[in-house]
Design an enzyme around this catalytic site. Structure first.
Site, mmCIF file in Angstrom:
data_model
loop_
_atom_site.group_PDB
_atom_site.id
_atom_site.type_symbol
_atom_site.label_atom_id
_atom_site.label_comp_id
_atom_site.label_asym_id
_atom_site.label_seq_id
_atom_site.Cartn_x
_atom_site.Cartn_y
_atom_site.Cartn_z
ATOM 1 C CB SER A 145 9.158 -2.256 15.634
ATOM 2 O OG SER A 145 8.098 -1.314 15.722
ATOM 3 C CE1 TYR A 158 10.402 -1.000 10.441
ATOM 4 C CE2 TYR A 158 8.422 -0.768 11.774
ATOM 5 C CZ TYR A 158 9.801 -0.696 11.650
ATOM 6 O OH TYR A 158 10.572 -0.338 12.728
HETATM 7 N N1 LIG Z 1 12.694 5.420 15.205
HETATM 8 C C1 LIG Z 1 11.651 4.695 15.637
HETATM 9 O O1 LIG Z 1 10.600 5.223 16.036
HETATM 10 C C2 LIG Z 1 11.772 3.203 15.678
HETATM 11 C C3 LIG Z 1 10.742 2.488 16.310
HETATM 12 C C4 LIG Z 1 10.819 1.095 16.372
HETATM 13 C C5 LIG Z 1 11.897 0.446 15.831
HETATM 14 N N2 LIG Z 1 12.882 1.170 15.204
HETATM 15 C C6 LIG Z 1 13.988 0.410 14.628
HETATM 16 O O2 LIG Z 1 15.208 0.886 15.190
HETATM 17 C C7 LIG Z 1 16.271 0.730 14.249
HETATM 18 C C8 LIG Z 1 16.995 2.067 14.084
HETATM 19 O O3 LIG Z 1 16.045 3.055 13.697
HETATM 20 P P1 LIG Z 1 16.406 4.610 13.622
HETATM 21 O O4 LIG Z 1 15.116 5.339 13.752
HETATM 22 O O5 LIG Z 1 17.538 4.933 14.536
HETATM 23 O O6 LIG Z 1 16.870 4.702 12.077
HETATM 24 P P2 LIG Z 1 17.745 5.777 11.280
HETATM 25 O O7 LIG Z 1 17.943 7.040 12.070
HETATM 26 O O8 LIG Z 1 17.108 5.863 9.929
HETATM 27 O O9 LIG Z 1 19.178 5.034 11.155
HETATM 28 C C9 LIG Z 1 19.255 3.830 10.438
HETATM 29 C C10 LIG Z 1 20.692 3.343 10.432
HETATM 30 O O10 LIG Z 1 20.704 2.071 9.749
HETATM 31 C C11 LIG Z 1 21.559 2.145 8.620
HETATM 32 N N3 LIG Z 1 21.033 1.340 7.517
HETATM 33 C C12 LIG Z 1 19.805 1.417 6.947
HETATM 34 N N4 LIG Z 1 19.724 0.544 5.928
HETATM 35 C C13 LIG Z 1 20.914 -0.091 5.842
HETATM 36 C C14 LIG Z 1 21.463 -1.070 4.989
HETATM 37 N N5 LIG Z 1 20.792 -1.581 3.937
HETATM 38 N N6 LIG Z 1 22.723 -1.482 5.203
HETATM 39 C C15 LIG Z 1 23.435 -0.963 6.221
HETATM 40 N N7 LIG Z 1 22.988 -0.021 7.058
HETATM 41 C C16 LIG Z 1 21.745 0.421 6.871
HETATM 42 C C17 LIG Z 1 21.641 3.626 8.272
HETATM 43 O O11 LIG Z 1 22.805 3.898 7.514
HETATM 44 P P3 LIG Z 1 22.819 5.139 6.429
HETATM 45 O O12 LIG Z 1 22.284 6.341 7.156
HETATM 46 O O13 LIG Z 1 24.244 5.271 6.041
HETATM 47 O O14 LIG Z 1 21.908 4.702 5.316
HETATM 48 C C18 LIG Z 1 21.639 4.259 9.666
HETATM 49 O O15 LIG Z 1 22.926 4.198 10.228
HETATM 50 C C19 LIG Z 1 15.615 0.195 12.973
HETATM 51 O O16 LIG Z 1 15.757 -1.208 12.928
HETATM 52 C C20 LIG Z 1 14.162 0.578 13.135
HETATM 53 O O17 LIG Z 1 13.295 -0.269 12.411
HETATM 54 C C21 LIG Z 1 12.843 2.525 15.119
#
Ligand SMILES: NC(=O)c1ccc[n+]([C@@H]2O[C@H](COP(=O)([O-])OP(=O)(O)OC[C@H]3O[C@@H](n4cnc5c(N)ncnc54)[C@H](OP(=O)(O)O)[C@@H]3O)[C@@H](O)[C@H]2O)c1
Length: 247
Positions: A145, A158
């Site tokens: 991030s 985080y």
């Molecule tokens: N969205 C943003 O603005 C943003 C910005 C910077 C970085 N990121 C990073 O990008 C990545 C993806 O983010 P996203 O926004 O796409 O998230 P998201 O829509 O919440 O999706 C998260 C995914 O990770 C899985 N997951 C979460 N905890 C888990 C665990 N303990 N074991 C196995 N699987 C797990 C979830 O599975 P379930 O749904 O089945 O729980 C889901 O498939 C993350 O690492 C996040 O920190 C996101």
């Protein structure tokens, strides 16, 4: 079922950024291992839709599940070329509210955002090395991030977990070269279920980011695909925040 296609394991690929990465790599000819913690039906449906894809449920907060995930991934296709450590969790806590950032919060975020990616690389190392060919190394991409680079983000635990992931990326790049490249993409705000209610951040990106919008998951998937295809790049932390860090 052995495959001649290269194989990618994308963690957290039932939602948001991970699902977009899985679709992108599938379009580029990869056989896929999809994964999530609890969204089993979504994962199975996406696997059926993509073809040459399987789904594995595993909670990355616990070690036996991590071991089973990597075992099942390798058993499914007989090889592993690319590991995308995308799954991650966040918690919104005002940075000045130190009391709310309890040890439990620190431990939970660290376990999923830092320990799990490291362990998956360790567990997959021999399969990744076996897939590497001269001039065509295997590849790990960590989704960190911009909060791990700039003093920002949903909470201090985080942001610190993502800073640790960035540093781990560089350390592993050194340790695993030349067989395995290790890079990270550091997104700014991305429109996903995780950030659906983050109206202040959405406003900030519209008003201050040079690109005047948050990223779409497909923007991040494109950056991942670029790193996967770039056989000379290792140890890079690729900021993908629409230029907000410049302001
Ligand atoms: N969205 C943003 O603005 C943003 C910005 C910077 C970085 N990121 C990073 O990008 C990545 C993806 O983010 P996203 O926004 O796409 O998230 P998201 O829509 O919440 O999706 C998260 C995914 O990770 C899985 N997951 C979460 N905890 C888990 C665990 N303990 N074991 C196995 N699987 C797990 C979830 O599975 P379930 O749904 O089945 O729980 C889901 O498939 C993350 O690492 C996040 O920190 C996101």
């Amino acid at each position: 079922m052995p495959t001649l296609r290269p194989v990618a394991l994308v963690t957290g690929s039932t939602s948001g950024i991970g699902a977009a990465i899985a679709r992108r790599l599938s379009n580029e000819g990869f056989a896929l291992v999809l994964h999530s913690r609890s969204s089993v039906a979504v994962g199975q449906a996406l696997a059926a839709e993509l073809g040459d894809a399987i789904y594995v449920q595993a909670d990355l907060a616990n070690e036996p599940d991590r071991e089973r995930l990597v075992q099942e991934a390798i058993a499914a296709w007989g090889r592993l070329d690319v590991l995308v450590n995308n799954a991650g969790i966040s918690q919104v806590i005002a940075h000045a509210d130190l009391a709310a950032a309890t040890p439990a919060v620190w431990h939970a975020l660290h376990e999923v955002n830092v320990v799990a990616p490291f362990r998956l690389v360790a567990l997959a190392e021999s399969a990744l090395r076996a897939a590497a060919q001269p001039g065509h190394p295997a590849c790990v991409v960590n989704i960190s991030s911009h909060a791990g680079v700039r003093p920002k983000g949903a909470s201090i635990p985080y942001a610190a977990s993502k800073a640790a992931l960035n540093h781990m990326t560089r350390l592993l790049a050194l340790s695993l070269a030349p067989d395995i490249r290790v890079n990270a993409v550091a997104p700014g705000l991305v429109d996903t279920p995780l950030t659906a209610g983050w109206t202040q951040a959405q406003q900030l990106w519209k008003e201050r980011a040079p690109m005047q919008r948050a990223a779409r998951p497909e923007d991040i998937a494109q950056a991942v695909a670029m790193l996967v295809a770039s056989h000379y790049l290792t140890g890079e932390i690729l900021m993908s925040d629409g230029g907000l860090n410049l302001t």
